[in-house]
Scaffold this active site. Structure first.
Site, short mmCIF file in Angstrom:
data_model
loop_
_atom_site.label_atom_id
_atom_site.label_comp_id
_atom_site.label_asym_id
_atom_site.label_seq_id
_atom_site.Cartn_x
_atom_site.Cartn_y
_atom_site.Cartn_z
CG HIS A 308 -2.24 0.59 0.89
ND1 HIS A 308 -1.77 1.78 1.33
CD2 HIS A 308 -3.53 0.69 0.75
CE1 HIS A 308 -3.41 2.60 0.99
NE2 HIS A 308 -3.92 1.57 0.47
CG ASP A 365 -8.85 -3.69 -2.61
OD1 ASP A 365 -9.76 -3.29 -1.97
OD2 ASP A 365 -8.64 -2.85 -3.00
#
Ligand code: ACO
Length: 429
Positions: A308, A365
């Site tokens: 991320h 996700d």
């Protein structure tokens, strides 16, 4: 006197003020840099070190895995609130009172229908159309049905009407894009249902049969939408702000956000995760082989759902979602072999030096796709679910940008092309 950064350039000293946020985040204000230095700009591809705005909506500390909407920790909201309550909080700044929440819910419920003419648009799309493409176009098309939304001098009530219409109609358009892909009849919204129930009804009910609404599924969906509701200046939100900064209308700005979200490096990762897990499963389930591929710099394969831009410790949403995922699978009695692969992948990656050294942890996700799959959402709809969740964040960020009268977003560049050259007619080239 606050802190001051000093920049020495060609023997000259420039003083740049340091800006401090309410959580002591610091940034060097370079807004006077170009004018003061006679043309110097900063270069920061991907804006990895660049703050594009001051914002009072979301606090995110990637190093310590903290995420708060308007000051409220994400875990408290995900465990206790409804998605519409959180949407109100994000958009209007405070948790709604009972009366405010009831009014907000009523307004959203009253706007869930879309204009009948819009149904014809769906018919023109091929069955294989990706629902994100359909959704982005449909949301932009809403502006053509509400031309008053193009007027910049609208009263706050008119702005609210556009906001409520968007929140109300996005699930309807999303569910219809799915029905259309199957060439099944559209299900109209039902005002007796709440927000999440209504979406599930429009997705899964048929004129010939009702959809039995399961509270486990509703609660999982509510949680997922809250976890996705806002995430400060990410790719799609920055897109919404930058499109809106030209004073394009809210429908057009949100439509651009949907397009930005679609990419597999952003919201599209939830679809990419399931596709990756299926690929690994079909390949015999050899997790080590795929981890090795992800580490190989000559191989373009990346572990989807890992890494991320801002979380370099862990993604707090992933922790909540992982727990929810386990609960949902047990409660629904789903035994998904992909989950086993996901768990193995997570374990190997978390223990592997490559991932540890680069602070690559599972992101939101990684697990959301498994829950969506368990509650019956088809894979190509995963990113659409993300868009429904992120809508309040886009709206709030757009509103803040307009309220702060921010200038049009227009980055600079360092030109690296050809120097001046004269045109040569084609026959002489
Ligand atoms: N698998 C393998 N290696 C990775 C991964 C991954 N998923 N992510 C990053 N790396 C490596 C990079 O190759 C790079 O290695 P290097 O330093 O040896 O060159 C290093 O880790 C840093 O990666 P960057 O790409 O520079 O990190 P950046 O912050 O630009 O990218 C991103 C973040 C796009 C999320 C990236 O981690 C990625 O592609 N992840 C997979 C896609 C994904 O899950 N996206 C969803 C993000 S969450 C969201 O948007 C909702």
């Amino acid at each position: 006197m606050g802190e001051i950064a000093k920049l020495e350039l060609n023997g000259k000293l420039y003083e740049l003020p340091v800006i401090e946020g309410t959580e002591n985040e610091k940034g060097i204000d370079i807004s006077s840099l170009r004018a003061a230095t006679g043309g110097y700009i900063t270069l920061d591809p991907g804006f990895k070190n660049t703050g594009s705005t001051k914002s009072a909506i979301t606090y995110l500390d990637g190093e310590n895995g903290i995420l708060r909407y308007r000051g409220y920790p994400i875990d408290q909201l995900a465990d206790n609130a409804s998605f519409l309550e959180v949407s109100f909080l994000i958009i209007y700044g405070n948790l709604p009172t009972k009366v405010e929440l009831d009014q907000f819910k009523e307004s959203i419920t009253n706007h869930t229908l879309v204009h009948e003419d819009m149904k014809q648009f769906f018919e023109a799309y091929p069955a294989k159309a990706h629902p994100m493409g359909v959704l982005a176009s449909m949301i932009c098309s809403l502006s053509t049905f509400y031309p008053e939304s193009l007027n910049e001098d609208r009263a706050p009530e008119a702005k609210d009407l556009t906001i409520h219409r968007l929140i109300a109609k996005l699930p309807t358009l999303a569910a219809w894009s799915y029905k259309n892909a199957r060439r099944h009849p559209f299900m109209y919204p039902n005002n007796n249902f709440d927000y999440c129930e209504n979406f599930l009804h429009m997705m899964f009910a048929m004129p010939t049969s009702n959809y039995e609404i399961d509270s486990v599924v509703v609660s999982a969906l509510n949680k997922l939408l809250i976890l996705h509701a806002e995430h400060e200046q990410n790719c799609s939100t920055s897109t919404v702000r930058i499109v809106g900064s030209s004073h394009a209308n809210l429908y057009a700005s949100v439509s651009a956000g949907i397009s930005a979200l679609w990419g597999p490096l952003h919201g599209g990762a939830n679809q990419a995760v399931i596709e990756m897990l299926e690929k690994i499963s079909n390949d015999g389930g050899n997790v080590d082989k795929w981890v090795a591929k992800a580490k190989d710099k000559n191989d373009s394969f990346r572990l989807m759902g890992f890494g991320h831009r801002v979380y370099k410790n862990f993604d707090p949403r992933a922790t909540i979602i992982k727990k929810a995922c386990d609960e949902v699978l047990v409660k629904l009695g789903v035994n998904d072999p992909l989950l086993e692969i996901a768990k193995k992948l997570e374990k190997v990656a978390l223990e592997d030096e490559y991932f540890k050294a680069r602070n690559l942890y599972p992101n939101v996700d990684f697990y959301s796709g498994i829950i969506y799959k368990a509650i019956g959402i088809p894979t190509e709809m995963f990113t659409v679910m993300f868009a429904i969740g992120r809508l309040p964040g886009w709206i709030a960020q757009w509103g803040e940008m307009i309220e702060n009268k921010e200038p049009i977003g227009r980055p600079r560049q360092i030109y690296t092309g050809e120097n001046h050259r004269d045109y040569v007619p084609v026959e002489k080239r």
